[in-house]
Scaffold this active site. Structure first.
Site, PDB file in Angstrom:
ATOM      1  N   GLY A 191       0.714  -1.003  -0.183  1.00  0.00           N
ATOM      2  CA  GLY A 191      -0.137  -0.047   0.079  1.00  0.00           C
ATOM      3  C   GLY A 191       0.775   1.393  -0.360  1.00  0.00           C
ATOM      4  O   GLY A 191       2.119   0.899   0.759  1.00  0.00           O
ATOM      5  N   ARG A 245      10.630  -0.900  -3.770  1.00  0.00           N
ATOM      6  CA  ARG A 245       9.700  -0.767  -4.974  1.00  0.00           C
ATOM      7  C   ARG A 245       9.374   0.418  -5.901  1.00  0.00           C
ATOM      8  O   ARG A 245       9.554   1.378  -5.773  1.00  0.00           O
ATOM      9  CB  ARG A 245       7.933  -1.072  -4.495  1.00  0.00           C
ATOM     10  N   GLN A 255      -5.817  -8.943  -3.629  1.00  0.00           N
ATOM     11  CA  GLN A 255      -5.444  -8.050  -1.765  1.00  0.00           C
ATOM     12  C   GLN A 255      -6.974  -7.207  -2.005  1.00  0.00           C
ATOM     13  O   GLN A 255      -7.142  -7.442  -0.533  1.00  0.00           O
ATOM     14  CB  GLN A 255      -5.055  -6.485  -2.419  1.00  0.00           C
ATOM     15  N   ASP A 305      -1.219   4.974  -6.532  1.00  0.00           N
ATOM     16  CA  ASP A 305       0.208   5.040  -6.338  1.00  0.00           C
ATOM     17  C   ASP A 305       0.972   6.258  -6.713  1.00  0.00           C
ATOM     18  O   ASP A 305       2.044   6.152  -5.964  1.00  0.00           O
ATOM     19  CB  ASP A 305       0.937   3.549  -6.508  1.00  0.00           C
ATOM     20  N   LYS A 365      -3.665  -0.749  -8.839  1.00  0.00           N
ATOM     21  CA  LYS A 365      -3.273  -1.739  -9.051  1.00  0.00           C
ATOM     22  C   LYS A 365      -3.480  -2.698 -10.483  1.00  0.00           C
ATOM     23  O   LYS A 365      -4.671  -1.523 -11.062  1.00  0.00           O
ATOM     24  CB  LYS A 365      -3.817  -2.465  -7.896  1.00  0.00           C
TER      25      LYS A 365
HETATM   26  O1  MRU Z   1       0.934  -4.397  -4.710  1.00  0.00           O
HETATM   27  P1  MRU Z   1       0.555  -3.226  -3.600  1.00  0.00           P
HETATM   28  O2  MRU Z   1      -0.067  -4.054  -3.301  1.00  0.00           O
HETATM   29  O3  MRU Z   1       1.296  -2.602  -2.880  1.00  0.00           O
HETATM   30  O4  MRU Z   1      -0.878  -2.432  -5.224  1.00  0.00           O
HETATM   31  C1  MRU Z   1      -1.383  -1.009  -4.021  1.00  0.00           C
HETATM   32  C2  MRU Z   1      -1.948  -0.388  -4.636  1.00  0.00           C
HETATM   33  O5  MRU Z   1      -2.265  -0.777  -5.685  1.00  0.00           O
HETATM   34  C3  MRU Z   1      -3.356   0.540  -3.935  1.00  0.00           C
HETATM   35  O6  MRU Z   1      -4.984   0.127  -4.454  1.00  0.00           O
HETATM   36  C4  MRU Z   1      -2.200   1.886  -3.738  1.00  0.00           C
HETATM   37  O7  MRU Z   1      -1.397   1.329  -3.060  1.00  0.00           O
HETATM   38  C5  MRU Z   1      -3.527   2.954  -2.803  1.00  0.00           C
HETATM   39  S1  MRU Z   1      -3.413   2.531  -1.220  1.00  0.00           S
HETATM   40  C6  MRU Z   1      -3.935   3.265   0.173  1.00  0.00           C
END
Ligand code: MRU
Length: 326
Positions: A45, A80, A176, A217, A228
């Site tokens: 996240g 990341r 998720q 992100d 995502k």
């Molecule tokens: O790969 P992840 O699970 O870290 O991806 C997260 C997302 O795409 C969330 O929607 C994003 O980080 C927003 S969290 C408030």
């Protein structure tokens, strides 16, 4: 449920991979463990990895100095590539003049709580008084260290008496939505129904979806938004069905240095996350970019931005970084 915290000579975190079956709390006592927790999505996240990375810099300062410290913080910053919150938080902590990195990490964490509460309040206003909302992936409390972004809006609307039901995309390949968003909505008492990602279109066609709200992100200056993998498809489907599509994100998720989504680095993860047969060639991007023109509004702690996003985001950039309180 806290997702990250300072824990003496380590950084504590909730291992999100174990949810919802088990609540597992861990400690990262080395920089390598911090990086590994981010890479493996034990901590995930966008805002949560930023806060975790910030505490990681404070840990690195306890363990390393000179070139080793520089290498350690660079490894955290690059753990990341897509969520800009990680680089933002690491850079901000390192820029602290008195080198009190822990204090700066704690400040970032505290600010996120205030920011999330404000996003929740603004987001609750744009959601309908009753009806169905769809979300993708997980943008709830454990993804931010506060109340969440997209889920903050939904939960705040629910608490304000709006009668909402949420369709939750499972969010392949790491689920998720099925594991984390369902868990958090049920904890908050919000009625919700799990669907497969492939069922999003038919759900919009047959179940009267009134709004979509997702997290982000990284957001470019023109409103193009990385989130995502699968989000872009959901936005196209929403446009086709005439359904408003909202992104909820803090100012720290905006990358004011890039003009469009074409400049956003997309993380590619191991083919092993998706293939059944070990040797199958596979392409596994973890994120996609939704063009700004498909986004009805971007819910921030300063209010809901609307097109033309170039102007709205330029205005957002001029806002000072201040501690907000609701
Ligand atoms: O790969 P992840 O699970 O870290 O991806 C997260 C997302 O795409 C969330 O929607 C994003 O980080 C927003 S969290 C408030």
């Amino acid at each position: 449920m806290e997702s990250v915290w300072h824990d003496g000579d380590a950084v504590g975190y909730l291992d999100q991979r174990a949810l919802p079956q088990r609540v597992v709390r861990e400690r990262a006592g080395t920089v390598e463990e911090v990086v590994d927790a981010i890479r493996t999505l034990a901590v995930r996240g966008a805002p949560a990895i930023g806060i975790f990375g910030a505490y990681g810099v404070a840990l690195a300062a306890q363990l390393h100095s000179g070139a080793a410290f520089d290498a350690a913080t660079a490894s955290i910053r690059e753990a990341r590539p897509t969520a800009v919150n990680l680089a933002y938080a690491v850079d901000r902590v390192l820029a602290r003049a008195d080198h009190d990195y822990l204090a700066e990490a704690k400040a970032i964490h505290a600010e996120q709580r205030d920011v999330d509460a404000r996003i929740g309040r603004f987001g609750a206003e744009v959601l309908p008084r009753k009806g169905n909302v769809m979300t993708h992936c997980n943008a709830g409390p454990i993804a931010t260290g506060g109340e969440g972004t997209a889920l903050a809006a939904i939960i705040a609307a629910h608490r304000a008496g709006k009668s909402l039901h949420v369709y939750v995309d499972e969010t392949r390949p790491l689920l998720q939505g099925a594991r984390l968003t369902m868990f958090e909505l049920r904890e908050a008492g919000v009625p919700c129904t799990l669907i497969t990602d492939s069922a999003a279109a038919v759900t919009m066609q047959r179940k009267k979806v009134d709004a979509v709200v997702v997290g982000a992100d990284r957001i470019a200056r023109n409103g193009d938004t990385a989130n995502k993998i699968g989000t872009y498809g959901v936005a196209i489907m929403a446009a086709h069905h005439g359904i408003p599509f909202y992104v909820a994100a803090p100012r720290t998720t905006f990358d004011f240095a890039i003009a469009s989504g074409m400049d956003i680095p997309i993380e590619e993860r191991s083919p092993d996350e998706i293939r059944i047969t070990p040797d199958d060639p596979a392409y596994n991007p973890a994120f996609d970019v939704t063009p700004g023109r498909l986004i009805t509004g971007i819910i921030t702690e300063y209010g809901v931005l609307q097109a033309p996003y170039e102007d709205a985001i330029a205005d957002l950039e001029t806002r000072a970084r201040i501690v907000l309180s609701v």
